[in-house]
Design a protein around this motif. Structure first.
Motif, PDB file in Angstrom:
ATOM      1  N   UNK A  99       0.705  -1.259   0.000  1.00 36.72           N
ATOM      2  CA  UNK A  99      -0.157   0.000  -0.050  1.00 36.72           C
ATOM      3  C   UNK A  99       0.786   1.281   0.072  1.00 36.72           C
ATOM      4  N   UNK A 100       2.337   1.076  -0.018  1.00 37.31           N
ATOM      5  CA  UNK A 100       2.897   2.371  -0.083  1.00 37.31           C
ATOM      6  C   UNK A 100       3.980   2.291  -1.030  1.00 37.31           C
ATOM      7  N   UNK A 101       3.818   3.381  -1.725  1.00 41.19           N
ATOM      8  CA  UNK A 101       4.834   3.799  -2.846  1.00 41.19           C
ATOM      9  C   UNK A 101       5.844   5.078  -2.306  1.00 41.19           C
ATOM     10  N   UNK A 102       6.859   5.205  -2.857  1.00 42.47           N
ATOM     11  CA  UNK A 102       7.825   6.301  -2.622  1.00 42.47           C
ATOM     12  C   UNK A 102       8.720   6.485  -3.917  1.00 42.47           C
ATOM     13  N   UNK A 103       9.125   7.632  -3.846  1.00 43.41           N
ATOM     14  CA  UNK A 103       9.966   8.073  -4.909  1.00 43.41           C
ATOM     15  C   UNK A 103      11.289   7.986  -4.523  1.00 43.41           C
ATOM     16  N   UNK A 104      12.206   7.036  -5.458  1.00 43.38           N
ATOM     17  CA  UNK A 104      13.514   6.681  -4.888  1.00 43.38           C
ATOM     18  C   UNK A 104      14.588   6.986  -5.956  1.00 43.38           C
ATOM     19  N   UNK A 105      15.575   7.616  -5.776  1.00 43.52           N
ATOM     20  CA  UNK A 105      16.497   7.916  -6.656  1.00 43.52           C
ATOM     21  C   UNK A 105      17.554   6.781  -6.665  1.00 43.52           C
ATOM     22  N   UNK A 106      17.835   6.264  -7.899  1.00 38.71           N
ATOM     23  CA  UNK A 106      18.881   5.064  -8.128  1.00 38.71           C
ATOM     24  C   UNK A 106      19.426   5.254  -9.439  1.00 38.71           C
ATOM     25  N   UNK A 107      20.707   4.849  -9.683  1.00 41.53           N
ATOM     26  CA  UNK A 107      21.334   4.686 -10.991  1.00 41.53           C
ATOM     27  C   UNK A 107      20.413   4.310 -12.045  1.00 41.53           C
ATOM     28  N   UNK A 108      20.180   4.923 -13.365  1.00 33.83           N
ATOM     29  CA  UNK A 108      19.445   4.439 -14.390  1.00 33.83           C
ATOM     30  C   UNK A 108      19.929   3.238 -14.959  1.00 33.83           C
ATOM     31  N   UNK A 109      21.166   2.773 -14.879  1.00 36.60           N
ATOM     32  CA  UNK A 109      21.354   1.553 -15.420  1.00 36.60           C
ATOM     33  C   UNK A 109      22.644   0.891 -14.447  1.00 36.60           C
ATOM     34  N   UNK A 110      22.527  -0.500 -14.537  1.00 44.00           N
ATOM     35  CA  UNK A 110      23.643  -1.176 -13.571  1.00 44.00           C
ATOM     36  C   UNK A 110      24.279  -2.309 -14.321  1.00 44.00           C
ATOM     37  N   UNK A 111      25.483  -2.874 -14.153  1.00 45.36           N
ATOM     38  CA  UNK A 111      26.141  -3.994 -14.807  1.00 45.36           C
ATOM     39  C   UNK A 111      25.944  -4.944 -13.543  1.00 45.36           C
ATOM     40  N   UNK A 112      25.261  -5.946 -13.583  1.00 39.02           N
ATOM     41  CA  UNK A 112      25.155  -6.971 -12.682  1.00 39.02           C
ATOM     42  C   UNK A 112      25.864  -8.406 -12.993  1.00 39.02           C
ATOM     43  N   UNK A 113      26.263  -8.918 -12.063  1.00 42.33           N
ATOM     44  CA  UNK A 113      26.948 -10.413 -12.135  1.00 42.33           C
ATOM     45  C   UNK A 113      26.280 -11.231 -11.065  1.00 42.33           C
ATOM     46  N   UNK A 114      26.062 -12.262 -11.438  1.00 41.07           N
ATOM     47  CA  UNK A 114      25.132 -13.210 -10.642  1.00 41.07           C
ATOM     48  C   UNK A 114      25.302 -14.591 -11.098  1.00 41.07           C
ATOM     49  N   UNK A 115      24.976 -15.606 -10.368  1.00 39.85           N
ATOM     50  CA  UNK A 115      24.663 -16.979 -10.606  1.00 39.85           C
ATOM     51  C   UNK A 115      23.381 -17.287 -11.018  1.00 39.85           C
ATOM     52  N   UNK A 116      23.184 -17.920 -12.144  1.00 47.95           N
ATOM     53  CA  UNK A 116      21.570 -18.371 -12.338  1.00 47.95           C
ATOM     54  C   UNK A 116      21.336 -19.678 -11.698  1.00 47.95           C
ATOM     55  N   UNK A 117      20.101 -19.881 -11.797  1.00 48.12           N
ATOM     56  CA  UNK A 117      19.514 -21.284 -11.326  1.00 48.12           C
ATOM     57  C   UNK A 117      20.041 -22.584 -11.641  1.00 48.12           C
ATOM     58  N   UNK A 118      20.671 -22.268 -12.927  1.00 43.03           N
ATOM     59  CA  UNK A 118      21.406 -23.637 -13.213  1.00 43.03           C
ATOM     60  C   UNK A 118      22.998 -23.620 -12.786  1.00 43.03           C
ATOM     61  N   UNK A 119      23.572 -22.530 -12.024  1.00 40.09           N
ATOM     62  CA  UNK A 119      24.681 -22.745 -11.334  1.00 40.09           C
ATOM     63  C   UNK A 119      25.637 -21.783 -12.386  1.00 40.09           C
ATOM     64  N   UNK A 120      25.272 -21.236 -13.498  1.00 38.51           N
ATOM     65  CA  UNK A 120      26.176 -20.582 -14.495  1.00 38.51           C
ATOM     66  C   UNK A 120      26.335 -19.148 -13.959  1.00 38.51           C
ATOM     67  N   UNK A 121      27.513 -18.787 -14.163  1.00 38.30           N
ATOM     68  CA  UNK A 121      27.665 -17.061 -13.781  1.00 38.30           C
ATOM     69  C   UNK A 121      27.438 -16.501 -14.958  1.00 38.30           C
ATOM     70  N   UNK A 122      26.453 -15.443 -14.730  1.00 32.92           N
ATOM     71  CA  UNK A 122      26.348 -14.308 -15.751  1.00 32.92           C
ATOM     72  C   UNK A 122      26.573 -12.969 -15.297  1.00 32.92           C
ATOM     73  N   UNK A 123      26.435 -12.101 -16.439  1.00 32.09           N
ATOM     74  CA  UNK A 123      26.939 -10.660 -16.351  1.00 32.09           C
ATOM     75  C   UNK A 123      26.096  -9.912 -17.250  1.00 32.09           C
ATOM     76  N   UNK A 124      25.418  -9.017 -16.801  1.00 31.17           N
ATOM     77  CA  UNK A 124      24.519  -8.279 -18.043  1.00 31.17           C
ATOM     78  C   UNK A 124      24.183  -6.916 -17.566  1.00 31.17           C
ATOM     79  N   UNK A 125      24.089  -6.018 -18.431  1.00 28.81           N
ATOM     80  CA  UNK A 125      23.856  -4.450 -18.248  1.00 28.81           C
ATOM     81  C   UNK A 125      22.207  -4.526 -18.209  1.00 28.81           C
ATOM     82  N   UNK A 126      21.822  -3.985 -17.148  1.00 29.74           N
ATOM     83  CA  UNK A 126      20.244  -3.613 -17.068  1.00 29.74           C
ATOM     84  C   UNK A 126      19.980  -2.331 -16.965  1.00 29.74           C
ATOM     85  N   UNK A 127      18.875  -2.028 -17.874  1.00 25.80           N
ATOM     86  CA  UNK A 127      18.632  -0.361 -17.849  1.00 25.80           C
ATOM     87  C   UNK A 127      17.291  -0.092 -17.452  1.00 25.80           C
TER      88      UNK A 127
END
Length: 168
Positions: A99-127
Motif C-alpha cells: 500500500x505504500x509507494x515512494x520516490x527513490x533515486x537510483x542509477x538508471x543502469x547497472x552492470x550486474x553479475x550473478x549465478x543463475x538457477x543452473x549454477x552458471x555465472x552471468x553478467x549483464x547490463x540492466x537499464x
C-alpha cells in the motif's frame, strides 16, 4: 509449487544482511519455484529471499509479465559491477510494505553479475525499470527496505501512512 507468506515491515529479518549461497544452487530449486509462484500471486515484479524468510542472497524478478510475456530471472549472489553516474527518481512499491509507494533515486543502469538457477555465472547490463527492480531486490539482500532510501522527512511520512493502514 507453493505461495509463501511474505514478511511485512518491520519484521527484523527485513533488516538483516543475507548469507551468500555459494556453489550449491541445486537445493534452491523448490524455493526458487515457490518464490516465483509467490511473486506472481502477489502480484509483484520482484521478490527477495528475506521477504519469504529465506536469509540467503537470492532474488527472483520478472519486469515484463504484467505487460505481456514472462521473462523470469533468478539472481543468486548478485553484485553490481558498474552503475550509471546519473540518478533517476522513480516510484517504487514493495510487497513487504503493501500500500505504500515512494520516490527513490537510483542509477538508471547497472552492470550486474550473478549465478543463475543452473549454477552458471552471468553478467549483464540492466537499464531502466529492470535496473531499478534489481537494485531494489539487492537492497533486500543487504537488509534495506524502501524506507531506508528516503530522506528523514519522507521516511517519517511514509511510515506514518503505512502504520495508519489503507484509507477507508
Amino acid at each position: 509449487m507453493a505461495v509463501l507468506p511474505i514478511l511485512k515491515w518491520p519484521d527484523p529479518r527485513l533488516s538483516t544482511v543475507c548469507s551468500p549461497v555459494g556453489a550449491a544452487v541445486a537445493p534452491l530449486q523448490e524455493l526458487i519455484a515457490d518464490m516465483f509462484d509467490t511473486m506472481y500471486a502477489a502480484p509483484g515484479r520482484g521478490l527477495a529471499g528475506p521477504q519469504v524468510g529465506a536469509m540467503q542472497r537470492l532474488f527472483v524478478m520478472d519486469v515484463t509479465w504484467k505487460e505481456g510475456a514472462r521473462s523470469p530471472v533468478v539472481m543468486i549472489d548478485p553484485e553490481i559491477l558498474d552503475r550509471s553516474p546519473e540518478l533517476v527518481t522513480g516510484e517504487e512499491g514493495c510487497l513487504s510494505i503493501p500500500g505504500i509507494t515512494a520516490d527513490v533515486a537510483r542509477p538508471d543502469w547497472v552492470v550486474m553479475a550473478w549465478t543463475d538457477a543452473t549454477g552458471a555465472r552471468r553478467q549483464e547490463r540492466l537499464d531502466g525499470f529492470a535496473a531499478r527492480c534489481a537494485q531494489h531486490e539487492l537492497d533486500h539482500l543487504d537488509g534495506r527496505v524502501t524506507f531506508d532510501r528516503l530522506t528523514p522527512t519522507a521516511r517519517a511520512l511514509a511510515e506514518t501512512r503505512y502504520q495508519q493502514g489503507p484509507a477507508s
